[in-house]
Design an enzyme around this catalytic site. Structure first.
Site, PDB file in Angstrom:
ATOM      1  N   HIS A 263       0.839  -1.189   0.000  1.00 45.68           N
ATOM      2  CA  HIS A 263       0.000   0.000   0.000  1.00 45.68           C
ATOM      3  C   HIS A 263       0.875   1.241   0.000  1.00 45.68           C
ATOM      4  O   HIS A 263       1.966   1.236   0.577  1.00 45.68           O
ATOM      5  CB  HIS A 263      -0.917   0.016   1.238  1.00 45.68           C
ATOM      6  CG  HIS A 263      -2.084   0.932   1.062  1.00 45.68           C
ATOM      7  ND1 HIS A 263      -2.015   2.264   1.334  1.00 45.68           N
ATOM      8  CD2 HIS A 263      -3.330   0.694   0.600  1.00 45.68           C
ATOM      9  CE1 HIS A 263      -3.184   2.820   1.054  1.00 45.68           C
ATOM     10  NE2 HIS A 263      -4.002   1.890   0.612  1.00 45.68           N
ATOM     11  N   ASP A 320      -8.019  -4.881  -1.141  1.00 50.54           N
ATOM     12  CA  ASP A 320      -8.425  -5.669  -2.304  1.00 50.54           C
ATOM     13  C   ASP A 320      -8.137  -7.157  -2.151  1.00 50.54           C
ATOM     14  O   ASP A 320      -8.720  -7.970  -2.865  1.00 50.54           O
ATOM     15  CB  ASP A 320      -7.688  -5.156  -3.557  1.00 50.54           C
ATOM     16  CG  ASP A 320      -8.090  -3.731  -3.863  1.00 50.54           C
ATOM     17  OD1 ASP A 320      -9.298  -3.473  -3.929  1.00 50.54           O
ATOM     18  OD2 ASP A 320      -7.198  -2.883  -4.005  1.00 50.54           O
TER      19      ASP A 320
HETATM   20  C1  LIG Z   1      -0.208   0.048  -3.991  1.00 48.95           C
HETATM   21  C2  LIG Z   1       1.208   0.180  -4.511  1.00 48.95           C
HETATM   22  C3  LIG Z   1       1.175   0.856  -5.896  1.00 48.95           C
HETATM   23  C4  LIG Z   1       2.025   1.033  -3.548  1.00 48.95           C
HETATM   24  O1  LIG Z   1       3.279   1.139  -4.106  1.00 48.95           O
HETATM   25  P1  LIG Z   1       4.466   2.004  -3.416  1.00 48.95           P
HETATM   26  O2  LIG Z   1       3.875   3.276  -2.923  1.00 48.95           O
HETATM   27  O3  LIG Z   1       5.565   2.059  -4.390  1.00 48.95           O
HETATM   28  O4  LIG Z   1       4.787   1.102  -2.168  1.00 48.95           O
HETATM   29  P2  LIG Z   1       6.168   0.968  -1.426  1.00 48.95           P
HETATM   30  O5  LIG Z   1       6.870   2.273  -1.411  1.00 48.95           O
HETATM   31  O6  LIG Z   1       5.883   0.315  -0.133  1.00 48.95           O
HETATM   32  O7  LIG Z   1       6.960  -0.058  -2.348  1.00 48.95           O
HETATM   33  C5  LIG Z   1       8.241  -0.454  -1.963  1.00 48.95           C
HETATM   34  C6  LIG Z   1       8.769  -1.438  -2.973  1.00 48.95           C
HETATM   35  O8  LIG Z   1       7.949  -2.605  -2.919  1.00 48.95           O
HETATM   36  C7  LIG Z   1       7.459  -2.927  -4.196  1.00 48.95           C
HETATM   37  N1  LIG Z   1       6.107  -3.439  -4.051  1.00 48.95           N
HETATM   38  C8  LIG Z   1       5.078  -2.811  -3.443  1.00 48.95           C
HETATM   39  N2  LIG Z   1       3.973  -3.569  -3.519  1.00 48.95           N
HETATM   40  C9  LIG Z   1       4.339  -4.694  -4.161  1.00 48.95           C
HETATM   41  C10 LIG Z   1       3.628  -5.845  -4.528  1.00 48.95           C
HETATM   42  N3  LIG Z   1       2.331  -5.962  -4.285  1.00 48.95           N
HETATM   43  N4  LIG Z   1       4.279  -6.830  -5.167  1.00 48.95           N
HETATM   44  C11 LIG Z   1       5.592  -6.703  -5.429  1.00 48.95           C
HETATM   45  N5  LIG Z   1       6.319  -5.627  -5.116  1.00 48.95           N
HETATM   46  C12 LIG Z   1       5.693  -4.633  -4.489  1.00 48.95           C
HETATM   47  C13 LIG Z   1       7.478  -1.610  -4.941  1.00 48.95           C
HETATM   48  O9  LIG Z   1       7.514  -1.836  -6.346  1.00 48.95           O
HETATM   49  C14 LIG Z   1       8.742  -0.975  -4.406  1.00 48.95           C
HETATM   50  O10 LIG Z   1       9.815  -1.597  -5.070  1.00 48.95           O
HETATM   51  P3  LIG Z   1      11.207  -0.791  -5.291  1.00 48.95           P
HETATM   52  O11 LIG Z   1      11.684  -0.436  -3.909  1.00 48.95           O
HETATM   53  O12 LIG Z   1      12.081  -1.770  -5.998  1.00 48.95           O
HETATM   54  O13 LIG Z   1      10.842   0.403  -6.129  1.00 48.95           O
HETATM   55  C15 LIG Z   1       1.892  -1.206  -4.604  1.00 48.95           C
HETATM   56  O14 LIG Z   1       1.976  -1.776  -3.330  1.00 48.95           O
HETATM   57  C16 LIG Z   1       1.180  -2.131  -5.570  1.00 48.95           C
HETATM   58  O15 LIG Z   1       1.288  -1.979  -6.791  1.00 48.95           O
HETATM   59  N6  LIG Z   1       0.465  -3.149  -5.019  1.00 48.95           N
HETATM   60  C17 LIG Z   1      -0.240  -4.091  -5.861  1.00 48.95           C
HETATM   61  C18 LIG Z   1      -1.478  -3.471  -6.462  1.00 48.95           C
HETATM   62  C19 LIG Z   1      -2.553  -3.275  -5.441  1.00 48.95           C
HETATM   63  O16 LIG Z   1      -2.895  -4.168  -4.691  1.00 48.95           O
HETATM   64  N7  LIG Z   1      -3.133  -2.064  -5.457  1.00 48.95           N
HETATM   65  C20 LIG Z   1      -4.228  -1.715  -4.571  1.00 48.95           C
HETATM   66  C21 LIG Z   1      -3.803  -0.746  -3.509  1.00 48.95           C
HETATM   67  S1  LIG Z   1      -5.095  -0.460  -2.341  1.00 48.95           S
END
Ligand SMILES: CC(C)(COP(=O)(O)OP(=O)(O)OC[C@H]1O[C@@H](n2cnc3c(N)ncnc32)[C@H](O)[C@@H]1OP(=O)(O)O)[C@@H](O)C(=O)NCCC(=O)NCCS
Length: 394
Positions: A263, A320
């Site tokens: 998230h 989700d």
């Molecule tokens: C929601 C989301 C976009 C937030 O992303 P974010 O703000 O970049 O989150 P973070 O800063 O905690 O991410 C840290 C790292 O973990 C990775 N990461 C985060 N969620 C991940 C997931 N579900 N699967 C794999 N890797 C993930 C990011 O790509 C990032 O990688 P990096 O350091 O190599 O760039 C991301 O968690 C995501 O795409 N989740 C899956 C989609 C989803 O469930 N969306 C609904 C949200 S309510």
């Protein structure tokens, strides 16, 4: 580093763009508050009707207020026949979110208060949208399956009536209540991508329906509202608990995303995921099919372990993750999961649009207008010499 550089290219993470009185997400502690009330308490003890009143009117309703609000929602459930006629002309394979995004501006043309920009008129528009979007989503599923839309049942709750209009038979009370909880949990989440899109459009003085339609576009994306449907796709693809370990290792190893995990704000478990895990367990107890919940729990465990190993960080399920299994067990088609999110979010979203339009939190310049540094080189930051078409290379 100057201030502009610090706020640039970080996807607005942590940047406060306005004040809001509508909700608060405490990402560190995993607490979500709607208008001062903890979402877990609301999910336990209230209904979507109460929560939608709370979000729009800024206080929990008294009995008479709730009765009036319910009656208004019921009275607005009907959709003009012309809207169904339009939907019947749409290609049956159109994605339900695209249909929704197309139909919302069409609904605008039937709203007698469309160009009345008072607070009261916008509340009426909000009630209409909350009521009618549910009817439109259910009707689209009927129409694309060559069935007639089911007229709403005034005796049923907002949650129960949606499931009724979808299937043509009323749901059992426990399923209606579980769906009601899902609607409460998805109703509001501060300045998320779609709400911000809606507020941004409202800030131009565009009307409520135009703002909501823009928000629907943002909600449809797979890393925002589209994630619940992607979670189900993953569950179906994995198919059995024994395949979870290899599937997740492969996905994360290749730099892919595990949908429903992670998230942008929560740094601990999303409180909505905790409640939905419980709803899943209850539904398994009622219907006896453990398959999707077991696969989900295995994915959660393996993703946490693998993520820690690969990135040295914690990751948690978001709203989700378990909602996918819940909707699937309720018999809701996978591509309706995001429109179902929209049905619920219509309450928080319209509350935000009203707050934006009437500057109800803190005054601010009306129009959102961020800036960007031009990094295109071409002929340098000053203009290129214009070459007429005939003199350019082919
Ligand atoms: C929601 C989301 C976009 C937030 O992303 P974010 O703000 O970049 O989150 P973070 O800063 O905690 O991410 C840290 C790292 O973990 C990775 N990461 C985060 N969620 C991940 C997931 N579900 N699967 C794999 N890797 C993930 C990011 O790509 C990032 O990688 P990096 O350091 O190599 O760039 C991301 O968690 C995501 O795409 N989740 C899956 C989609 C989803 O469930 N969306 C609904 C949200 S309510």
């Amino acid at each position: 580093m100057n201030e502009a550089a610090e706020t640039k290219n970080i996807g607005l993470r942590g940047i406060k763009v306005a004040d809001t009185r509508i909700s608060d997400v405490n990402g560190e502690k995993g607490i979500l508050i709607y208008r001062g009330y903890n979402v877990v308490d609301l999910a336990r003890s209230s209904t979507f009707e109460e929560v939608s009143f709370l979000l729009i009117h800024d206080h929990l309703p008294g009995k008479k207020e709730l009765e009036k609000h319910r009656a208004e929602l019921v009275a607005e459930r009907g959709v003009p026949e012309a809207v169904f006629e339009l939907m019947k002309k749409m290609p049956k394979l159109a994605h339900p979110m695209d249909v929704l995004q197309a139909v919302i501006p069409f609904l605008a043309s039937f709203d007698p208060h469309l160009h009345m920009e008072t607070r009261e008129a916008n509340i009426k528009k909000a009630i209409r949208l909350i009521a009618k979007v549910s009817s439109v989503v259910a009707a689209w599923d009927r129409i694309r399956n060559d069935l007639e839309p089911v007229p709403p049942n005034p005796e049923l709750s907002h949650a129960g009536n949606f499931l009724y209009m979808l299937r043509g038979t009323p749901p059992d009370p426990e399923t209606a209540r579980d769906f009601d909880i899902c609607l409460i949990l998805h109703a509001e989440h501060s300045f998320n991508a779609s709400t911000f899109a809606g507020r941004e459009v409202a800030s131009t003085h565009a009307h409520m329906y135009a703002s909501v339609a823009a928000a629907m576009g943002a909600l449809s994306g797979e890393i925002h509202g589209g994630a619940n449907s992607e979670v189900m796709k993953m569950l179906l693809e994995i198919g059995e608990v024994g395949r979870v370990g290899a599937w997740i290792s492969d996905k994360l190893g290749k730099g892919g995303k595990v949908m429903g995990m992670g998230h942008a704000v929560y740094r601990t478990e999303d409180p909505r995921a905790t409640v939905l895990r419980g709803v899943c367990d209850r539904m398994v107890h009622r219907f006896g099919d453990r398959r999707w919940v077991d696969i989900s729990k295995a994915i959660e465990t393996v993703t946490k372990e693998e993520f820690k190993r690969l990135k040295g960080k914690e990751i948690y399920p978001n709203v989700d993750f378990y909602s996918a299994s819940v909707y699937h067990m309720m018999g809701i088609p996978r591509d309706l999961f995001t429109p179902v999110f929209a049905i619920s979010r219509m309450s928080g979203l319209t509350a935000h649009i009203i707050e934006e339009k009437f500057a109800e939190a803190q005054p601010k310049p009306e129009l959102y207008r961020p800036d960007a540094d031009y990094v295109g080189t071409y002929c340098g930051p000053e203009a290129c010499e214009f070459v007429p078409l005939d003199e350019r290379k082919p």
